[in-house]
Scaffold this active site. Structure first.
Site: not given
Length: 299
Positions: A95, A122, A125, A216, A256, A284
Site C-alpha cells: 500500500r 485500488h 477495492q 468517496d 469505500c 474486502r
C-alpha cells in the site's frame, strides 16, 4: 507468474473467476504454511484487517510491515526491500503513495505483487465493489446492462471501479466538479473495456436510472492541505436522499469508507436502507481471498 496492480491487468474471464472465488463458501488453502508480506506506506483499517484475515483463511501467515521498518528509498531501495521479502514470503502486498514503486517491485520480484492501494489504482477495492454489486443483482452475469454512477473526485477508487464495471458490461457515469474528472488517457482506457461511458458535471444526470450510486471522500489521504478548498469546489456533489431518489427504484448506495458524513454523503443515506457499505466492507476480505487464490494458481 502474475501480479495484480490494476483491474485491467486481468481479462474479463479472469476477473469473473476471481469474483467467483471470492464468493465461494470454501476455497483451497493456497497459502498453507506460507507467509505474505503486507507492506504499508499508508495506514488503513479495512485493508490491513481484510488482507490479514484473507491470508489466515488460506492457511498462511500475514506479516504486516510498517513504513519505518523498511524505509522505501530511504533506508533501502524499493528493489532491495522487494528482493529481501521474496526470500521469506510467497506473495507481497504493498500500500504505497506512488504507483511507480509497485512497478519497480514487479520488475525484480520472484513472487506475486498485489496492489493494496496506490495513487493510481485500488484494485482490491474494485473487486470488493464488484462482488457486492454482483451479490445484489443476481451474480456477475446480472451486471451487464446496469449502470454505476460515481459522484465526486475521479480518483484511484473511481478509476479501478470504472475499469472493472466496464469489463463486466456495465455502463459507467462519473460526475465531478470541473477540473476533477478523468484525464483523456483514463477515459480512453475505460472506454477500451467496451463500456458506455459518460462524464458530466451534473450529479443528477449521472445517477438518473442508475443501479449503483457510489462516492468517496472529497479529500484523499495526502491531500489534507486542500480540504477546505475542495469542500467549496465540491458543494452540490453530496449524495443525499434526493439524489438517490433520482436513481433506479432498486438502486443501492456504496462508499469505500472511511466516510466524512455530511460532506460527500448525508448521514441518512449512509445509514439508510439502500446503503450497502457494510457488506461492501466485509467483501474486502472475501475479494482479497479470491484474488490470492487465483494468483497462487498462476505461479
Amino acid at each position: 507468474m502474475r501480479h495484480l496492480l490494476e483491474v485491467d491487468d486481468l481479462s474479463t474471464t479472469e476477473l469473473g473467476d476471481i469474483l467467483d472465488l471470492g464468493g465461494a463458501a470454501t476455497v483451497p488453502r493456497s497459502l498453507d504454511g506460507l507467509g505474505m508480506a503486507l507492506l504499508f506506506e499508508k495506514p488503513s483499517a479495512r485493508t490491513r484487517n481484510s488482507m490479514e484475515m484473507a491470508v489466515v483463511q488460506l492457511g498462511g501467515h500475514p506479516l504486516t510491515i510498517r513504513p519505518d521498518e523498511v524505509g522505501l528509498d530511504t533506508r533501502e531501495t524499493v528493489e532491495d526491500v522487494t528482493r529481501t521479502l521474496c526470500c521469506y514470503h510467497a506473495a507481497i502486498g504493498a500500500r504505497v503513495f506512488e504507483h511507480s514503486k509497485l512497478e519497480r517491485m514487479t520488475a525484480v520480484s520472484s513472487v506475486p505483487i498485489v496492489n493494496m492501494l496506490s495513487d493510481e489504482a485500488h484494485p482490491l477495492q474494485a473487486l470488493a465493489d464488484l462482488l457486492t454489486i454482483a451479490n445484489e443483482f443476481g451474480g456477475v452475469a446480472g451486471l451487464a446492462g446496469r449502470t454505476v454512477a460515481y459522484i465526486g473526485d475521479a480518483n484511484n477508487v473511481a478509476r479501478s471501479l470504472s475499469l472493472g464495471a466496464g469489463m463486466l458490461g456495465m455502463s459507467v457515469r462519473v460526475a465531478t466538479p470541473v477540473g476533477f474528472g478523468f484525464s483523456e488517457a483514463d477515459v480512453a482506457r475505460i472506454i477500451a473495456t467496451g463500456t458506455d461511458f459518460v462524464a458530466t458535471n451534473d450529479p443528477f444526470e449521472a445517477v438518473a436510472g442508475a443501479s449503483v450510486v457510489y462516492t468517496d471522500v472529497w479529500t484523499s489521504m495526502g491531500q489534507e492541505d486542500e480540504s477546505a478548498k475542495r469542500r467549496e469546489l465540491f458543494a452540490g456533489f453530496t449524495v443525499t436522499d434526493e439524489l438517490m431518489d433520482a436513481a433506479a427504484p432498486d438502486a443501492i448506495f456504496m462508499h469505500c469508507l472511511p466516510a466524512h458524513r455530511g460532506e460527500e454523503v448525508s448521514d441518512s443515506v449512509l445509514e439508510g436502507s439502500r446503503s450497502r457499505v457494510w457488506p461492501q466492507a466485509e467483501n474486502r476480505m472475501h475479494a482479497a481471498r479470491g484474488a490470492l487464490v487465483w494468483l497462487m494458481e498462476q505461479r
